[in-house]
Design an enzyme around this catalytic site. Structure first.
Site, PDB file in Angstrom:
ATOM      1  N   CYS A   3       0.845  -1.192   0.000  1.00 60.46           N
ATOM      2  CA  CYS A   3       0.000   0.000   0.000  1.00 60.46           C
ATOM      3  C   CYS A   3       0.884   1.248   0.000  1.00 60.46           C
ATOM      4  CB  CYS A   3      -0.905  -0.011   1.227  1.00 60.46           C
ATOM      5  SG  CYS A   3      -1.879   1.499   1.426  1.00 60.46           S
TER       6      CYS A   3
ATOM      7  N   ASP B 294      -0.559  -5.853   0.275  1.00 61.95           N
ATOM      8  CA  ASP B 294      -1.851  -6.168  -0.334  1.00 61.95           C
ATOM      9  C   ASP B 294      -1.653  -7.401  -1.198  1.00 61.95           C
ATOM     10  OD1 ASP B 294      -3.562  -4.082   0.606  1.00 61.95           O
ATOM     11  OD2 ASP B 294      -2.535  -2.685  -0.732  1.00 61.95           O
TER      12      ASP B 294
END
Length: 126
Positions: A40, A47
């Site tokens: 992120c 992620d």
């Protein structure tokens, strides 16, 4: 440094291995990459996603190890869901010049939010 880390670090998207498509027929190639990871850009937290790639080749096809290495280059990059999928789509569209292509990123839920990003060459805006 382990050999896999070395291959990912040294991967050059400009020299991504593609092969000639010698088939006379139109056909669809479907590739699933279930271990996509990026970070992120705001928090730095990882992620995770499954990437679904579908394309109808014209003159070229992607070599499977090349797509694996390319996808793995995102592992420690700070990049948004949207930017990562758009970059993958644009890179493959530019390199392969397929008759048709679709890239979908199905991201694991984080903070109770599930995101799916889709880029495709036949996108029609409603």
């Amino acid at each position: 440094m382990r050999y896999g880390e070395k291959e990912i670090k040294e991967f050059d998207v400009e020299n991504m291995e593609i092969w000639p498509n010698d088939a006379k027929n139109d056909y669809i190639i479907k590739i699933t990459l279930p271990e996509f990871m990026c970070c992120c850009p705001r928090s730095g937290y990882p992620d995770f996603a499954t990437i679904y790639l579908e394309y109808m080749p014209d003159k070229f096809v992607i070599e499977l190890k090349a797509i694996k290495l390319y996808i793995n280059t995102f592992m420690y990059r700070n990049v948004s869901h949207e930017a990562s999928i758009n970059e993958i789509y644009n890179t493959l569209k530019d390199k392969l010049k397929p008759k048709w292509i679709k890239v979908v990123g199905d991201f694991n839920p984080r903070g109770n939010v599930h995101t799916v990003i889709e880029c495709r060459s036949d996108m029609v805006v409603p």
